[in-house]
Scaffold this motif. Sequence first.
Motif, PDB file in Angstrom:
ATOM      1  N   HIS A  64       0.823  -1.212   0.000  1.00  0.00           N
ATOM      2  CA  HIS A  64       0.000   0.000   0.000  1.00  0.00           C
ATOM      3  C   HIS A  64       0.860   1.265   0.000  1.00  0.00           C
ATOM      4  CE1 HIS A  64      -3.540   2.441   0.700  1.00  0.00           C
ATOM      5  NE2 HIS A  64      -2.928   3.015   1.706  1.00  0.00           N
ATOM      6  N   THR A  65       1.920   1.266   0.774  1.00  0.00           N
ATOM      7  CA  THR A  65       2.811   2.434   0.839  1.00  0.00           C
ATOM      8  C   THR A  65       3.504   2.656  -0.501  1.00  0.00           C
ATOM      9  OG1 THR A  65       3.147   2.080   3.206  1.00  0.00           O
ATOM     10  CG2 THR A  65       4.778   3.447   2.060  1.00  0.00           C
ATOM     11  N   VAL A  66       3.991   1.576  -1.109  1.00  0.00           N
ATOM     12  CA  VAL A  66       4.629   1.694  -2.424  1.00  0.00           C
ATOM     13  C   VAL A  66       3.621   2.232  -3.432  1.00  0.00           C
ATOM     14  CG1 VAL A  66       5.725   0.421  -4.315  1.00  0.00           C
ATOM     15  CG2 VAL A  66       6.311  -0.122  -1.937  1.00  0.00           C
ATOM     16  N   HIS A  67       2.410   1.704  -3.414  1.00  0.00           N
ATOM     17  CA  HIS A  67       1.357   2.170  -4.316  1.00  0.00           C
ATOM     18  C   HIS A  67       1.131   3.681  -4.145  1.00  0.00           C
ATOM     19  CE1 HIS A  67      -2.458   1.306  -6.614  1.00  0.00           C
ATOM     20  NE2 HIS A  67      -2.695   2.522  -6.160  1.00  0.00           N
ATOM     21  N   ASN A  68       1.055   4.135  -2.907  1.00  0.00           N
ATOM     22  CA  ASN A  68       0.841   5.570  -2.647  1.00  0.00           C
ATOM     23  C   ASN A  68       1.997   6.417  -3.146  1.00  0.00           C
ATOM     24  OD1 ASN A  68      -1.667   5.170  -1.519  1.00  0.00           O
ATOM     25  ND2 ASN A  68      -0.926   5.170   0.590  1.00  0.00           N
ATOM     26  N   TYR A  69       3.220   5.953  -2.942  1.00  0.00           N
ATOM     27  CA  TYR A  69       4.376   6.708  -3.432  1.00  0.00           C
ATOM     28  C   TYR A  69       4.394   6.769  -4.963  1.00  0.00           C
ATOM     29  CZ  TYR A  69       6.767   7.318   1.060  1.00  0.00           C
ATOM     30  OH  TYR A  69       7.124   7.703   2.329  1.00  0.00           O
ATOM     31  N   VAL A  70       4.037   5.671  -5.617  1.00  0.00           N
ATOM     32  CA  VAL A  70       3.973   5.679  -7.082  1.00  0.00           C
ATOM     33  C   VAL A  70       2.880   6.639  -7.547  1.00  0.00           C
ATOM     34  CG1 VAL A  70       3.437   4.289  -9.137  1.00  0.00           C
ATOM     35  CG2 VAL A  70       4.970   3.385  -7.369  1.00  0.00           C
ATOM     36  N   ASP A  71       1.729   6.609  -6.876  1.00  0.00           N
ATOM     37  CA  ASP A  71       0.662   7.579  -7.192  1.00  0.00           C
ATOM     38  C   ASP A  71       1.179   9.008  -7.086  1.00  0.00           C
ATOM     39  OD1 ASP A  71      -1.512   6.021  -7.884  1.00  0.00           O
ATOM     40  OD2 ASP A  71      -2.337   5.971  -5.858  1.00  0.00           O
ATOM     41  N   TYR A  72       1.901   9.287  -6.030  1.00  0.00           N
ATOM     42  CA  TYR A  72       2.433  10.629  -5.811  1.00  0.00           C
ATOM     43  C   TYR A  72       3.359  11.032  -6.969  1.00  0.00           C
ATOM     44  CZ  TYR A  72       4.706  14.578  -3.538  1.00  0.00           C
ATOM     45  OH  TYR A  72       5.199  15.833  -3.251  1.00  0.00           O
ATOM     46  N   ALA A  73       4.257  10.126  -7.351  1.00  0.00           N
ATOM     47  CA  ALA A  73       5.184  10.420  -8.447  1.00  0.00           C
ATOM     48  C   ALA A  73       4.430  10.652  -9.757  1.00  0.00           C
ATOM     49  CB  ALA A  73       6.192   9.280  -8.604  1.00  0.00           C
ATOM     50  N   LEU A  74       3.431   9.827 -10.021  1.00  0.00           N
ATOM     51  CA  LEU A  74       2.645   9.987 -11.251  1.00  0.00           C
ATOM     52  C   LEU A  74       1.862  11.294 -11.250  1.00  0.00           C
ATOM     53  CD1 LEU A  74       1.324   6.339 -11.689  1.00  0.00           C
ATOM     54  CD2 LEU A  74       3.083   7.476 -13.058  1.00  0.00           C
ATOM     55  N   ASN A  75       1.327  11.670 -10.107  1.00  0.00           N
ATOM     56  CA  ASN A  75       0.559  12.916 -10.021  1.00  0.00           C
ATOM     57  C   ASN A  75       1.436  14.151 -10.178  1.00  0.00           C
ATOM     58  OD1 ASN A  75      -1.929  11.671  -9.699  1.00  0.00           O
ATOM     59  ND2 ASN A  75      -1.712  11.533  -7.489  1.00  0.00           N
ATOM     60  N   LYS A  76       2.711  14.039  -9.888  1.00  0.00           N
ATOM     61  CA  LYS A  76       3.638  15.164 -10.033  1.00  0.00           C
ATOM     62  C   LYS A  76       4.239  15.258 -11.434  1.00  0.00           C
ATOM     63  CE  LYS A  76       3.422  16.839  -5.907  1.00  0.00           C
ATOM     64  NZ  LYS A  76       2.908  18.166  -5.683  1.00  0.00           N
ATOM     65  N   ALA A  77       3.956  14.282 -12.279  1.00  0.00           N
ATOM     66  CA  ALA A  77       4.530  14.239 -13.632  1.00  0.00           C
ATOM     67  C   ALA A  77       3.750  15.169 -14.556  1.00  0.00           C
ATOM     68  CB  ALA A  77       4.503  12.809 -14.156  1.00  0.00           C
ATOM     69  N   HIS A  78       4.261  16.361 -14.765  1.00  0.00           N
ATOM     70  CA  HIS A  78       3.518  17.390 -15.497  1.00  0.00           C
ATOM     71  C   HIS A  78       3.369  17.108 -16.985  1.00  0.00           C
ATOM     72  CE1 HIS A  78       7.437  19.006 -16.726  1.00  0.00           C
ATOM     73  NE2 HIS A  78       7.793  18.841 -15.471  1.00  0.00           N
ATOM     74  N   ASP A  79       4.217  16.272 -17.582  1.00  0.00           N
ATOM     75  CA  ASP A  79       4.121  15.987 -19.013  1.00  0.00           C
ATOM     76  C   ASP A  79       3.712  14.544 -19.299  1.00  0.00           C
ATOM     77  OD1 ASP A  79       4.927  18.569 -19.704  1.00  0.00           O
ATOM     78  OD2 ASP A  79       7.042  18.027 -19.632  1.00  0.00           O
ATOM     79  N   LEU A  80       3.243  13.845 -18.302  1.00  0.00           N
ATOM     80  CA  LEU A  80       2.957  12.419 -18.425  1.00  0.00           C
ATOM     81  C   LEU A  80       1.937  12.116 -19.513  1.00  0.00           C
ATOM     82  CD1 LEU A  80       3.382   9.539 -17.280  1.00  0.00           C
ATOM     83  CD2 LEU A  80       1.504  10.025 -15.717  1.00  0.00           C
ATOM     84  N   CYS A  81       0.805  12.751 -19.453  1.00  0.00           N
ATOM     85  CA  CYS A  81      -0.268  12.481 -20.408  1.00  0.00           C
ATOM     86  C   CYS A  81       0.181  12.802 -21.837  1.00  0.00           C
ATOM     87  CB  CYS A  81      -1.512  13.275 -20.037  1.00  0.00           C
ATOM     88  SG  CYS A  81      -2.975  12.806 -20.968  1.00  0.00           S
ATOM     89  N   ALA A  82       0.800  13.935 -22.028  1.00  0.00           N
ATOM     90  CA  ALA A  82       1.271  14.323 -23.357  1.00  0.00           C
ATOM     91  C   ALA A  82       2.315  13.345 -23.881  1.00  0.00           C
ATOM     92  CB  ALA A  82       1.844  15.740 -23.321  1.00  0.00           C
ATOM     93  N   PHE A  83       3.219  12.909 -23.012  1.00  0.00           N
ATOM     94  CA  PHE A  83       4.256  11.952 -23.407  1.00  0.00           C
ATOM     95  C   PHE A  83       3.631  10.635 -23.854  1.00  0.00           C
ATOM     96  CE2 PHE A  83       7.009   8.364 -22.337  1.00  0.00           C
ATOM     97  CZ  PHE A  83       8.124   8.659 -23.107  1.00  0.00           C
ATOM     98  N   ILE A  84       2.713  10.100 -23.066  1.00  0.00           N
ATOM     99  CA  ILE A  84       2.063   8.831 -23.412  1.00  0.00           C
ATOM    100  C   ILE A  84       1.288   8.967 -24.716  1.00  0.00           C
ATOM    101  CG2 ILE A  84       0.210   7.238 -22.739  1.00  0.00           C
ATOM    102  CD1 ILE A  84       1.236   7.551 -19.821  1.00  0.00           C
ATOM    103  N   ASN A  85       0.520  10.034 -24.847  1.00  0.00           N
ATOM    104  CA  ASN A  85      -0.268  10.229 -26.070  1.00  0.00           C
ATOM    105  C   ASN A  85       0.607  10.383 -27.301  1.00  0.00           C
ATOM    106  OD1 ASN A  85      -2.802  10.002 -24.893  1.00  0.00           O
ATOM    107  ND2 ASN A  85      -2.906  12.177 -24.406  1.00  0.00           N
ATOM    108  N   GLU A  86       1.697  11.112 -27.177  1.00  0.00           N
ATOM    109  CA  GLU A  86       2.599  11.305 -28.308  1.00  0.00           C
ATOM    110  C   GLU A  86       3.323  10.012 -28.666  1.00  0.00           C
ATOM    111  OE1 GLU A  86       6.794  13.553 -29.073  1.00  0.00           O
ATOM    112  OE2 GLU A  86       5.264  14.669 -28.000  1.00  0.00           O
TER     113      GLU A  86
END
Length: 116
Positions: A64-86
Amino acid sequence: MTNFTDYQNEELDIKLMLDRCGVSQTTKGFDFLSKAIFLCELDPHRKISDIYSEIGADDNYNEHTVHNYVDYALNKAHDLCAFINETLNTTYKPYQLQNKLTVKLLVMCRAAIRRQ
């Protein structure tokens, strides 16, 4: 982690990809996310909770803790959606990129980048 030597060989490429997504290496969860991508590449059908449990066991964290930390990192990724879509030629919206799906999509991004 069972394949630590293999991970060390792939670590730089994974971290460079995450940097392109806007995930800062100083963000809590960055290393967990990086390891999750690697382990998911090794066994794409493995449950994400099992992957997070394995990662956490190395550092005395529960799944659960690892999951939360990964969520945090993903939520801070400002270009994530654009990168995946591109990279994958998709049209995801940021709210659609939940933890498990996003890790799987980042694995697909790595495969697409390797083919280029």
